[in-house]
Design a protein around this motif. Structure first.
Motif, PDB file in Angstrom:
ATOM      1  N   GLY A 527       0.920  -1.290   0.039  1.00  0.00           N
ATOM      2  CA  GLY A 527       0.001  -0.039   0.048  1.00  0.00           C
ATOM      3  C   GLY A 527       0.609   1.273  -0.029  1.00  0.00           C
ATOM      4  N   LYS A 528       2.147   1.100  -0.299  1.00  0.00           N
ATOM      5  CA  LYS A 528       3.196   2.287  -0.041  1.00  0.00           C
ATOM      6  C   LYS A 528       3.000   2.857  -1.679  1.00  0.00           C
ATOM      7  CE  LYS A 528       7.612   3.395   1.782  1.00  0.00           C
ATOM      8  NZ  LYS A 528       8.634   2.735   2.272  1.00  0.00           N
ATOM      9  N   LYS A 529       3.075   4.237  -1.586  1.00  0.00           N
ATOM     10  CA  LYS A 529       3.283   5.131  -2.935  1.00  0.00           C
ATOM     11  C   LYS A 529       4.512   4.492  -3.628  1.00  0.00           C
ATOM     12  CE  LYS A 529       3.306   9.567  -4.827  1.00  0.00           C
ATOM     13  NZ  LYS A 529       3.457  11.324  -4.281  1.00  0.00           N
ATOM     14  N   MET A 530       4.392   4.576  -4.752  1.00  0.00           N
ATOM     15  CA  MET A 530       5.537   4.267  -5.708  1.00  0.00           C
ATOM     16  C   MET A 530       6.297   5.415  -5.973  1.00  0.00           C
ATOM     17  SD  MET A 530       4.307   1.437  -8.356  1.00  0.00           S
ATOM     18  CE  MET A 530       3.634  -0.342  -7.882  1.00  0.00           C
ATOM     19  N   SER A 531       7.506   5.380  -5.681  1.00  0.00           N
ATOM     20  CA  SER A 531       8.576   6.383  -5.699  1.00  0.00           C
ATOM     21  C   SER A 531       9.944   5.823  -6.072  1.00  0.00           C
ATOM     22  CB  SER A 531       8.403   7.126  -4.504  1.00  0.00           C
ATOM     23  OG  SER A 531       9.663   8.231  -4.457  1.00  0.00           O
ATOM     24  N   LYS A 532      10.640   6.633  -6.954  1.00  0.00           N
ATOM     25  CA  LYS A 532      11.754   6.277  -7.129  1.00  0.00           C
ATOM     26  C   LYS A 532      12.758   6.375  -6.118  1.00  0.00           C
ATOM     27  CE  LYS A 532      12.078   8.041 -12.028  1.00  0.00           C
ATOM     28  NZ  LYS A 532      12.645   8.980 -12.920  1.00  0.00           N
TER      29      LYS A 532
END
Length: 890
Positions: A527-532
């Motif tokens: 459920g974590k936001k996708m981020s580089k």
């Protein structure tokens, strides 16, 4: 074999395993070449259209696009199969700032700037870049399987769309809804352009709150600010009219440090007396709230930062960048003894350019604006009166919160790439707005406005400009308003509200779409936001390479509920690939066993007589209970899937199809059919026909979500070209059979319980065991005894039969088994005893924790709940093991 036992068509061979890479490119080319996705405005079919949210010309397919396009494609493919004249219109956005930045970076690498080239040459360079490198995402859309009408591809800078932009600008200008004025706007010192509110991303950043004393003695007043450098542009100090602390100062003046200017103390109700000292510095040229205070009190507006954020105010700080000036001014104020307090770090909201992430600078600037009040009201009314439905309905309040409180929209951008503002200025101060069919004024001294329009201005016209507006084209007549807009809730304000405003205005109150279907953001499995920065960004192209487009689509769709974020992981895509393989194997089994969908003649006649039917011949009149059961389950599945699709509940639709396909069809019906097919006769002929029909309908139901594998399988099964334009399944109430479903539910309970017993006893899957079955007649499944024995490997009882174990099933069925010699009793008892010890240890540990008041009082509720769950599971395991031990022969 008799004639009735033979399949009516020759078997078609499928490869032993599904290879997505071999199928996908070939299938897509066939679809496009055959015109399967082409829309006909002259058709008498009811219209259904979607315009694709135009991706940036600089973009490539990311995971959010993959979700968005999968949902849209699923909708349009189903509508196409339901007999609608469908149009899914593709295209790209010119993406003003992003595209200009790309080309400027390329020029910078060669030591050149756009100013070296000049405007005309630079714009030509951008067009060249677009032709060579832009539009990568269009090819990636093909890989995903987008069933768009490529003959209608649009670009927001195309000639036709540019005419639409000029037309609506002229109309809005003539109606007084576009104006030019000095206002506080969001300014990007990196991109050197104004930004609209929605192009600014806010984040909580560490900063400092500095309290400064203006004036001395009894006339001193303290203000606090996070942007010390803007004090050079202060033209007042404001306090609340009812604040007793400062009433004696209202109307007086204090000296502004470093400037030699004296500024007034004014009373304004905007000031919050409970925040800080209750006194605020007023910088009308660099803060939107201060600008409003300045307007109310007639204060001058002093711009003290240039377009690059460099101090222009005369004095010791002139020429410093804003972030260099800030500590320098603080140090100078400290040296004068004017710093009362400093708070570091001070977390506060800071705006950043959505394109380059530079800190945005509020700045007074002469810009073009849209007066949004009447347009926004119309956009709100269209949802309130039901012309437009927002799904899920609970997100409508976000929409109203935006349109009911919308500020005027700054539409001018200080760029060269984009639609240039169609306004000319004359030598004597004339201002002329030129429409698309008008000649601009000529002669010495006339010049066109240098700015271009905000990218969202042209995107707001997308639902009707792409259909040919302002001309009244056949496409516009047939396909406007569009049926549904599918988009993420994150651009509800960016794009949806703007399309509503312009669509209702340009199309005489006709909404641009009937439904706004909002989905969430794609997140990782936790459920974590996708981020580089998190290292959890997923490239859908990688998944498509490894697992296939269908698997990628199915994993995304199976996680998509209206308005909710979508969690996805590689393991789920692998599971979706396994599902595609399961369908492949089931269809391959059906073909190898002669499954039929009627003769070609029967199918042709069915298609001619009723497009809404199954395009196949009639089913046999004499059917077994097993056949009746699967046909009844099929009807329930069709009804469920239809309801879920209509409510945009794609996760539920996919889940229903997954369980029907995997559980009902593959795990049960195919297994139940095997002995029938092997036995031959009329039952086998009927079974082949029902198996073919069920797979035909199942592949149609799955096609919108997983188009490639279903098209390949359906073509092999039916010996027809493609399922793309075949009829969508409809419920046949005559095939709903509650009695058959109840009968098969009883059979399944018996099989499931015996299988569980065999697994508990460590019996090998193929090992046969002698058994007697009683109570089958009372459970109405006596006719299925041979099937039950086949499925759970039970032999008839011989003369020396001895019941060493018994399985009792709800419904009164008892299975007595002779397990002598079938298992190593000693080894099995040892294994179970070891498992029991482990389960007892787990249960004892959980009981100890739950009996410890110190633990239960301090531990979070969810932790205590998990311990309870573990205890329940351990106790259930003990019951199971004890039963298995008791069932072992002595």
């Amino acid at each position: 074999m008799t004639e009735t036992e033979q399949p009516t068509t020759s078997p078609v061979e499928l490869a032993a395993a599904y290879q997505p890479g071999e199928v996908e490119v070939r299938r897509y080319e066939q679809w496009v070449d055959s015109g399967a996705f082409s829309a006909d405005p002259a058709s008498d079919r009811p219209p259904f259209s979607i315009v694709i949210p135009p991706p940036n010309v600089t973009g490539s397919l990311h995971i959010g696009h993959a979700l968005d396009h999968t949902i849209q494609d699923s909708i349009i493919r189903r509508k196409r199969m339901q007999g609608f004249e469908t149009l899914w219109l593709p295209g790209m956005d010119h993406a003003g700032i992003a595209t200009q930045n790309v080309v400027e970076r390329q020029l910078a690498a060669t030591g050149t700037s756009r100013h070296d080239l000049g405007r005309e040459a630079f714009v030509q360079k951008v067009w060249e870049w677009k032709a060579e490198s832009g539009g990568t995402i269009l090819g990636q859309m093909r890989r995903l399987g987008d069933s768009v009408d490529w003959s209608r591809e649009r670009f927001t800078m195309d000639e036709g769309l540019s005419k639409a932009v000029q037309t609506i600008f002229k109309r809005l200008y003539d109606d007084g809804l576009i104006y030019r004025a000095e206002r506080i706007i969001n300014w990007c010192p990196r991109c050197l352009t104004a930004l609209s509110d929605i192009e600014v991303e806010h984040s909580d950043d560490d900063g400092e709150l500095v309290s400064i004393r203006y004036g001395d003695g009894d006339d001193a007043i303290v203000v606090a600010t996070t942007r010390v450098e803007t004090m050079l542009g202060d033209t007042a100090v404001a306090v609340h009219p009812d604040d007793e602390r400062y009433k004696h100062l209202v109307g007086t003046e204090v000296e502004l440090p470093f400037t030699g200017r004296r500024i007034p103390v004014v009373a304004d109700e905007h000031v919050d007396p409970s925040f800080g000292t209750g006194a605020v510095k007023v910088t009308p040229a660099h803060d939107p709230n201060d600008f409003e205070i300045g307007q109310r009190h007639g204060l001058p507006s002093l711009v003290i930062l240039d377009e690059r954020g460099v101090v222009t105010a005369h004095g010791p700080f002139e020429g410093l960048d804003r972030f260099e000036a800030r500590p320098a001014i603080v140090a100078a104020l400290r040296a004068q003894g004017r710093i009362v307090a400093e708070k570091r770090p001070y977390v506060h909201a800071v705006g950043h350019c959505s394109r380059c992430k530079t800190t945005v600078e509020p700045r007074l600037s002469l810009q073009w604006f849209v007066n949004t009040a009447p347009l926004a009201k119309a956009a709100g009314d269209a949802v309130r009166d039901g012309r437009v439905r927002i799904e899920p309905v609970e997100l409508a309040k976000r929409y109203f919160a935006w349109v009911d409180n919308m500020h005027d929209w700054c539409i001018s951008r200080q760029l060269w790439w984009g639609h240039r503002i169609p306004v000319w200025y004359g030598p004597a101060g004339e201002v002329v707005c030129v429409g698309p069919d008008e000649q601009p004024p000529a002669g010495e001294g006339w010049r066109q406005d240098e700015d271009v329009l905000d990218t969202w201005f042209s995107s707001a016209l997308w639902p009707f400009s792409t259909l040919g507006w302002p001309a009244d084209t056949p496409d516009l007549q047939k396909f406007y308003p569009t049926g549904v807009l599918v988009t993420g809730y994150d651009i509800l304000f960016f794009w949806v509200a703007r399309m509503m405003m312009f669509g209702l205005y340009a199309m005489d109150g006709r909404q641009p779409f009937d439904v706004v279907a909002l989905h969430g953001m794609v997140r990782d499995q936790y459920g974590k936001k996708m981020s580089k920065s998190f290292g959890n960004v997923v490239d859908p192209l990688d998944w498509m390479d490894r697992f296939g487009a269908d698997a990628t689509r199915f994993a995304l769709a199976r996680g998509s509920n209206p308005g909710s974020d979508v969690a996805v992981s590689e393991e789920w895509v692998q599971g979706a690939r396994n599902f595609c393989n399961k369908l492949w194997n089931a269809t391959r089994f059906a073909l190898l066993n002669g499954a039929t969908v009627g003769s070609p003649e029967e199918r042709s006649e069915a298609q001619r007589s009723d497009r809404g039917g199954s395009a196949e011949g009639p089913l046999p009149t004499e059917l077994s209970a097993v056949d009746k059961w699967i046909l009844s389950r099929l009807q329930h599945t069709v009804a469920e899937v239809d309801e879920y699709f209509e409510n945009f509940e794609f996760a539920k639709a996919c889940d229903a199809l997954y369980h029907f396909a995997w559980d009902d069809v593959c795990d049960w019906y195919v297994e139940l059919a095997k002995p029938v097919l092997a036995a031959g006769g009329a039952g086998a002929a009927a079974g082949r026909r029902v198996l073919g029909h069920v797979l035909d309908q199942l592949l149609r139901l799955l096609h919108p979500v997983i188009p490639f594998v279903t098209d390949e399988l359906w073509s092999a099964l039916t010996q027809q070209t493609s399922v793309v334009r075949e009829a969508w399944p409809v419920v046949d109430r005559a095939l709903v059979d509650d009695a058959a479903e109840a009968e098969l539910a009883s059979l399944q309970r018996v099989v499931t319980e015996v299988r569980r017993f065999r697994a508990d006893q460590g019996l090998k899957p193929g090992q046969r065991v002698a058994a007697t079955l009683s109570g089958l007649a009372e459970a109405s499944i006596a006719a299925h005894e041979s099937l039950i024995r086949s499925l759970v490997r039970l032999d008839e009882a011989a003369d020396d039969f001895a019941a060493t174990a018994t399985v009792t099933v709800s419904g009164g069925v008892t299975v007595a088994l002779d397990t002598r010699g079938s298992i190593d009793v000693a080894a099995e008892r040892a294994r179970l005893t070891k498992d029991r010890a482990a389960a007892e240890k787990e249960a004892a540990g959980c009981r100890a924790k739950l009996g410890n008041e110190a633990f239960t009082a301090k531990a979070p509720a969810d932790v205590v709940a998990k311990i309870n769950d573990r205890l329940t599971a351990a106790e259930a395991e003990l019951v199971r093991i004890d039963a298995a031990l008791a069932a072992l022969p002595a």
